[in-house]
Each structure stands twice: as C-alpha cells, then as structure tokens.
Write an enzyme that holds these catalytic residues in place. Structure first.
Site, short mmCIF file in Angstrom:
data_model
loop_
_atom_site.label_atom_id
_atom_site.label_comp_id
_atom_site.label_asym_id
_atom_site.label_seq_id
_atom_site.Cartn_x
_atom_site.Cartn_y
_atom_site.Cartn_z
CE LYS A 250 51.17 77.18 49.32
NZ LYS A 250 51.87 77.62 50.44
NE ARG B 121 49.08 82.49 50.12
CZ ARG B 121 49.80 82.90 51.14
NH1 ARG B 121 51.03 82.62 51.48
NH2 ARG B 121 49.45 83.90 52.17
N GLY C 193 59.87 79.11 50.25
CA GLY C 193 60.39 80.36 49.73
C GLY C 193 60.97 79.99 48.45
CG MET D 213 58.50 77.38 42.93
SD MET D 213 57.32 76.02 42.59
CE MET D 213 56.88 75.43 44.00
NE ARG E 255 55.67 74.99 54.85
CZ ARG E 255 56.11 75.96 54.17
NH1 ARG E 255 55.69 75.99 52.57
NH2 ARG E 255 56.89 76.94 54.54
CG HIS F 23 64.76 82.50 52.56
ND1 HIS F 23 66.18 82.33 52.56
CD2 HIS F 23 64.14 81.82 51.90
CE1 HIS F 23 66.55 81.70 51.42
NE2 HIS F 23 65.29 81.28 51.04
CB SER G 155 84.28 43.05 48.71
OG SER G 155 83.76 44.82 49.10
CB CYS H 32 83.99 48.16 50.22
SG CYS H 32 84.87 47.54 48.70
CE1 TYR I 71 81.15 44.10 53.11
CE2 TYR I 71 80.61 41.76 53.19
CZ TYR I 71 81.64 42.98 52.94
OH TYR I 71 82.55 42.59 52.05
#
Length: 885
Positions: free
Chosen positions: A27, A97, A106, A108, A353, A469, A774, A841, A861
């Site tokens: 902010k 704020r 929302g 804090m 934001r 909210h 694997s 895996c 992979y």
C-alpha cells in the site's frame, strides 16, 4: 544510512517509491508511486515494515524513536493540507491503515477519522458547515477505535445504532439527523467508559499512537495468521503502517466512496467492475453494511438495478476515474484493485494494488494482456499462480439438471458447490474435518471467518456486494460465493435459515452457483469442465518453455484418459496393487497369498495373468506410444487378506481349503509393522513367480498394441544393489521368454523407486542395475523423517505453526532433509550411469514449490494425479523461467 522511521508522500515530499514494497509495504509503495506520477492522492506518511519487528521485540510497544518522529510525519500532512492535528478550528483528521508487502485484504486493522474529540468535532462542523457530517464521522471513529484499539465488541455499538433507529422510526443510518448523531456519540462514549473502565482518549496524539500500535498488533491476529498460512506468506515480513489525511465520502449527496477493479475479477472481462455508495465511507462498502450501487450503467442495466450508477449520477467524476483506471493499469501492467473517495465532487485515489482474481479471470487477463502488448508470454506464465488452475479443473452445474431455485443473490465468485448448511466458522471447520462438504451461510462474513471460509465448499451471505469481504476473499480462495441474497434470513439461536416459505435447519443440503447467484435446495448434478480458449493458450505457452516432462499417476483407463486430456506425457506411476482389489480378482489374489505350496500359488497366478494383461492393455491403448511406468506389487500382503467371516467363507469355497486352515495361514502372515515388513522387492525375492507373472502380463499386453508404448518396469522398496540385481534378473529372464514365444522383441526399461534413505545414499551402486530412478517421495518422507503420513495430522499442524517445518512435508518437499537425499541420489546415480532417467512420482510431483526444487536438480519428469497435471505443467514452466529476464 540511518533507517527512516517516517517516509512522507504527496504534497512537496520527494519521491520515495524506490524504497520498494518490501520496505514500504504494498500500500505504502503504491501510494508513494501514485503521488510521484501526479495522481490525486491525499498526503501522508509510511512507517516502514522493519518497525513492525521492533514493535514485537519491545513487547508490543511502539519504539520511543518512532513516537518522537510521529510529529514530523504529521507536520508534512499539515503543510500539504493547511489543517492542523488537534486544532479545534481547522482540525486535521487522518486514517491509519496496514500495508504488508503482499496484499492481505481485510486481514489487518484500519482506523478512520482519527483526531476527533469534543473540541475538534465542533471545529469540523463549523469548518464544513455540516454538523451532521461531523458527528457522523465522530461516531464512526469512536466505534472503530473502540473495536480495533480498545478491543470492545463492535456489536455493542451496532445495537445502540439499531435502538436509536427504532426510536426514531427510521431504517437507514443516513436518515438519522445531526442531533440524533450527536446523542449517539454521547451513548457511544458512555459504552466505552462502562466497558473499557476508562474514558475514551481525547488527546489526538494518544489516539494516533494507539492506532499505530493496534495495526502492528493486527499482524499477529488470528485471521491474519491463518491467511498467511493459507497463502504461504512468511510471518517475519511484518506490516507497514500508512497514516494519511482523511478525505470524506460522507459529506452529502456530492460525496461518495467506492471500490473498483480495472477488469472483472470474476471473469477477466476488460470492463470497469465495482461499486460505490453515496454519502458513505469506505468501510461501508467492504463490510457489506449497505448494499452499494454499480459504477457503470451497463452493469446496472445488466443486473436490473434501479439506483443510478456512478456513470449516470456523477458523469464528470466517473470520466476522470475511468481515465485514472486506464493509466494505472498501463503503469502497473496488471489488473488493479482501486479504492477511491469523492469529497464534494473532487476525486481522490486512496489505494491501488494488483487485484485478487479467480483462476478463470487470471487466465483471461494474462492472455489478453499479451494480445494487448502490455506483457510478454513469459510474464503471463509467471503471473498465473499454478494453484488457481485447480479452480478450473472441477465440475460445474449440469445445465440440463433440474433445480429448485429458492433465492438469488449476487454472483460474487464463480463455480458451483453443494453441501450442508453451517452457520459459523467453527462448525464449518468441524464438519469439513470429518469429510463433509459444507456451505457457510452468514449475514456477512468478516475477517474472523477466514478459517471457516477456507474449510467450506462454498459461501452464501445475506448482505454485501460484489466487493464485500466475502466476495474478495472467496475469489482469492477459489470458493464459489453468492452475496447479497436478501431473502435469506438466519436465526442463529434456532440454528436455522429461512428462505421464503422454506425453513432449513443447519445441515440441510444447498447448492450455490457463484456464476449466476442462484441458491438451490438439495444437490444439483455437475458436469466436467471444458479446457480450451485461454486455458489452452496459456498451457501452450507453458509447454513451449518448460523443460520438465509431466506424467500422471494413473492405473485405470478413466484416469489415463483424464491425464491425456490434461496434457500428460505418459504414466509415471501405475500401481498394480490397486487392480488386485477388483471384485473379480480379490479371491484369486487371496488364494495366491495363502497358498501352502508353489503349485497352488502357480494356479492362482495363472488365473490372474489374463486379468492383469487386460488391465495393462487398456492403459497402453489410452497411452499409445507414450512411456508407462508400472510398479510391480508393493504393499504388504496383509492388505489383501480376508477380514470378515463372509470373506473367509467365500475364499474357502473357491480354494477348497477349510476356514480354520485359512485363518491359521492368515495369522502366520500377520506382521507387527507391515509397512516396514514383507513388501516391495522383498515379495519379488521370496515369491519371484509373482513378479514374473506381472512382467509377462505387461510385455504381452504391450506386444499386442498397434502403437506399442514404452513399458518402464519399476521395482519398489529397493535398499541395496543386490536386491535390484536379483529382481531385475527375474524381469529380464521373463522378458526373454515372452519375446521368444512372440517371435519379436519390444524395448523396455527396468528401474527402481528410490524411497528409502539407504537407497538414496547408495544410488551409485544401485544405478548400475537401473535404467531409471523414480523418487517415491511419499515413503521417502516417511522413512527419512520417521513420521507416519496416516498419523501425522495429529501433530504436524503444531509443527508447522511452531516453525519446526515450514510446511507440511507431505505436501511440500522437505528440501533440507528429504530434498538433500534426492539431490545426493540424482548426483550419485548419474555419476554411475550418465543416461539414467530421473523422475518423481510422489504427491510432491503436483506441488509447485516441490516442482521448482526438483527442476533445479535436473530431473527429467514429474508425475502427479491426473487432475494436477495442468498445475504441474505451469509450475514446470515457471521453474524453467526462474531468473530468466
């Protein structure tokens, strides 16, 4: 250079946005940047994030050095505005704020209208000529300060307001007169002194210090802590605090406040999306206390709403707002979430934001911004959180299914969900922990509901708008949400909901459609999603840049088809034991296990062979031409044994043995610790005919395919090179026999699952007998940490909360322990065999953080559940682009 405790912005302040969001918070950094580019931002100052740590180090007290510097910050605002803090004639009022480095909407605390007392409220009334506005601001300040700073229940004040409205015969706060509000202020002050045990603080500087401390303290509030845990935000980041000159949206019909997005956060459509309230302050919009009006005429007409949109009621201000929206989106090159206030016709921007958005919106926005030239393909890949794809991979309501719509609200977050009504967060968590799908039904949600919202399958509120909210948080979580369903009446005392003539006790099944706003009685059937359009575009870009292949853990034709639909490039784990539990073969498996001699076992295996061959054939048909890794029988034999009398009777009839004989044999096979007992390759060594049957079934099925796959035969639970040498001998000997019978050969690979620490440490020796490794990270995590995954839920949350492990190690790989073993095994294995294929895996194969880690090790992979294949594809692309300009 000494740390700046107060960083001014706006007015004549030097640009400070270069300090960045890590120091100023999101902010604060954006306010500094907007001021620097000349946007109408009320002046103020930022207390940087490092001060938050000092606040906690001091035991929850403001550092003395900060207290001494607060007047310096106030002086900057006074110079820029011409008002003075605490001056009874020209009083300066400020907002206080929070502002963490990433958005936590929302979570804090905020305090508005700070600086009012008995003297300054009179000065504000004289200065503005609007006594009603002055006392409306004062009553708001007392209520908010008492809640946030003094810890009093805000319902005490809501009850006082409702009582006064009843006394005056009015329904809206805005219908109370100046005299009513002045009397209400007196009642509020009495409530504070009675409940707090001391008068409300009148000194503005004391008020400011209390508010700053409360905002810092809210960093560790329960709701903020839960939100950080759910969103992987480190606890040690802390929050900045922004102190800013107040501008007022509650000064009459030429004033307003609103929240807007530069694109629709639910769908991603390039259109202004948001709401505003005339004669109100910002908290009124996000708290859902009053139902707001639409910003654009098109949105109002689409909804069939009567109240004028801002575009119609304030056309000049709206035109300026639209211009600023376009400027901000192009400046930040992302969809923006903007808070604004109009004070007597003058527009002020209070915050911008990057906006929270649904998964569908994230895809559309990323793809369309590439088309618009705002961002590159690589930036689009980085922008989309792989986890949000999960929102798109699940069913929606079947449009042809019958439904009984009992209420309609606002479509606040898309998707559909069915579940039992629950009326508070505690009950939502309790039922969800038992495996029940629940719909959280509330008047409106508040930040305290964060844990219940996360537990719920969907959220329904009676009040609130599209930017309340509930709506914002639900979209961020990917939860379907319907807000503002005004016909829903909630009776907490009776634990029931009334909708028209329907009285629904808690536990009644509802279905909500967050895309239409409909609320339906009962469960409505759902349909599978269609993965095309922007999803396909982004996946195409991801596939272009990723280096890791993505396979699926699948052992049924259905799973394999889903995997291919989602872009899997083969099967990384087919568990053969899952096939043995089918009704037509479990008796044969039990006969094989309980056989008293090799002849009995051979007869059972001969009966199982065509069934296994058919199983593998179906997988190979779906995965034509792709690699398929099949794990030979792994689990302890006791898992297949009869447990009930009826099972023993059925097996006795099939085998010709007596029930007593079968029970004795089952007792002989019982193990004290079966997960570390007679399982995995130990079965193949003691009963080689089992593995020989499975290898024969695999290769015969592969040879029968017109487009043969590449079978990869995996030996489980190997700890020593000799174990693999013996079991590989079984595989190769069987393969030669099959090829001789068929008169032709087929390429195949033999490898092992690395799931024991000893195997990882001796990987170089094991690799001499393996063509692939694997990593079975589920068992490797269990055996490395000495934790049973099935029992860990009792204590792992406490371990994560106390920082023993940063995350659940069964969800995200323990990089320092298990990850180090994977690294060692990969290095030692490839040192012994350069062409060794490496994959993973376990469940970690679908976790983005774990994928980033194994990509850095050079694995070939990852393999995960079919539904997580797209997540893995995107995460693999992001891993490949990490650090890439």
């Amino acid at each position: 250079m000494p740390q700046r405790l107060v960083v001014p912005f706006g007015g004549s302040a030097e640009p400070a946005h270069w300090l960045g969001r890590n120091h100023l918070g999101g902010k604060g950094a954006n306010l500094c940047e907007m001021a620097a580019i000349g946007l109408p931002v009320p002046p103020g100052f930022v207390i940087p994030t490092p001060v938050c740590a000092r606040f906690y180090e001091a035991g929850g007290r403001l550092p003395e050095a900060l207290v001494e510097r607060l007047p310096e910050g106030l002086a900057h605002i006074e110079q820029a505005t011409g008002f003075r803090f605490g001056d009874p004639d020209r009083p300066l009022l400020v907002s206080v704020r929070s502002g963490a480095r990433v958005s936590m909407p929302g979570m804090m605390d905020t305090v508005l209208n700070l600086g009012l007392n008995a003297a300054t409220v009179e000065g504000l009334a004289r200065l503005t000529g609007n006594r009603r506005f002055a006392f409306d601001s004062y009553r708001r300040f007392i209520q908010m300060y008492a809640d946030v700073v003094l810890g009093l229940d805000h319902y005490l004040f809501e009850d006082a307001i409702e009582l006064m409205k009843d006394d005056r015969g009015v329904t809206l706060d805005t219908e109370l007169s100046a005299a009513d509000l002045e009397e209400l202020v007196g009642r509020f002050l009495t409530i504070v002194e009675r409940e707090h045990g001391a008068p409300f603080p009148a000194d503005p500087m004391v008020q400011l210090q209390g508010a700053v401390a409360a905002v810092f303290a809210s960093w560790r509030s329960e709701r903020a802590t839960v939100y950080r845990r759910l969103n992987d935000i480190p606890d040690d980041w802390g929050t900045a605090v922004t102190v800013q000159a107040m501008v007022f949206g509650n000064m009459g019909d030429t004033s307003a406040t609103g929240v807007a997005f530069t694109r629709d956060p639910a769908t991603g459509e390039r259109a202004i999306y948001g709401e505003y309230l005339v004669n109100a302050q910002g908290e009124d919009v996000v708290a859902g206390i009053r139902t707001p009006q639409y910003l654009t005429r098109a949105a109002r007409e689409r909804a069939g709403a009567q109240g004028l949109s801002m575009e119609e009621a304030m056309p000049q201000v709206f035109a300026e707002l639209a211009r600023i929206f376009d400027l901000l989106e192009r400046h930040y090159r992302d969809m923006q979430d903007i808070e604004f206030t109009v004070q007597e016709g003058r527009l002020w921007i209070l915050q911008t934001r990057s906006g929270k958005r649904t998964g569908r919106a994230a895809l559309r926005i990323a793809c369309e911004m590439v088309a618009e030239g705002l961002i590159t393909e690589k930036e689009a890949i980085r922008r989309v959180d792989p986890a949000v794809l999960d929102q798109l991979l699940h069913p929606t309501l079947d449009p042809a299914a019958p439904r009984e719509v009992i209420a309609t609200g606002l479509p606040a977050s898309p998707g559909a969900a069915s579940g039992a009504i629950v009326l508070d967060s505690t009950e939502a968590e309790r039922r969800a922990a038992l495996g029940e799908s629940v719909i959280l039904v509330r008047h409106e949600t508040s930040p305290e509901d964060i844990a219940g919202m996360h537990a719920a399958a969907g959220i329904l509120t009676a009040r609130g708008g599209m930017t309340s909210h509930a709506a914002v948080v639900a979209r961020g979580m990917g939860r379907p949400c319907v807000t503002g369903a005004g016909s829903v009446r909630i009776d907490l005392a009776a634990r029931q909901v009334t909708v028209g003539t329907h009285v629904l006790p808690e536990g009644t099944i509802l279905t909500i459609d967050g895309g239409t706003g409909e609320v339906m009685l009962g469960e409505v059937p759902k349909v599978e999603p269609e993965l095309s359009g922007h999803f396909a575009t982004l996946m195409g870009w991801a596939d272009r840049y990723r280096r890791l292949a993505v396979r699926a853990n699948a052992e049924t034709p259905t799973d394999c088809r889903v995997a291919r639909q989602f872009g899997a490039e083969g099967v990384g784990l087919a568990r053969t034991e899952h096939m043995f539990f089918e009704a037509d073969r479990i008796v044969l498996v039990r006969r094989m296990i309980l056989a008293q001699d090799p002849a009995e076992r051979a007869a059972a295996l001969a009966a199982l062979l065509p069934l296994q061959r058919a199983d593998f054939g179906q997988i190979f048909e779906v995965m034509a031409g792709l690699p398929v890794t099949i794990r030979l029988l792994d689990p302890p034999l006791h898992e297949f044994l009869p447990r009930h009398d009826a099972d023993f009777t059925e097996l006795a009839e099939a085998s010709g043995l007596s029930v007593s004989t079968l029970r004795r044999r089952a007792d002989e096979l019982a193990e004290v610790n079966p997960m570390l007992g007679h399982r995995g390759c130990r079965l193949g060594i003691t009963f080689p005919e089992i593995y020989a049957m499975q290898v024969r079934a695999i290769l015969e099925a592969a040879l029968a395919q017109p487009d043969p796959p590449i079978p990869e035969i995996m030996i489980p639970l190997v700890a020593t090179a000799r174990e693999l040498e013996i079991t590989r001998g079984i595989v190769d000997q069987t393969a030669e026999a099959v090829f001789a019978e068929a008169g032709r050969r087929l390429p195949y690979l033999v490898g092992t699952m690395i799931e024991l620490p000893r195997a990882a440490l001796r990987a170089g020796e094991i690799a001499r007998h393996a063509q692939f490794f694997s990593f079975g990270t589920n068992d490797l995590t269990q055996t490395t940490l000495g934790i049973s995954r099935d029992d860990a839920a009792r204590f792992l949350p406490a371990y994560v909360e106390k920082g023993i492990y940063p995350k659940d190690p069964f969800v995200t790989l323990d990089v320092e322990g298990v990850g180090e073993l994977v690294r060692l095994a990969a290095e030692r294995g490839r040192a012994a065999r350069a062409d060794l294929k490496l994959g993973i895996c376990g469940e970690h194969g679908g976790d983005p953080a774990s994928i980033a880690f194994v990509a850095g090790l050079g694995l070939d992979y990852v393999s995960c559940s079919p539904w997580r294949v797209p997540i893995a594809r995107l995460a693999a692309a992001q891993a490949a682009l990490a650090g890439d300009d």
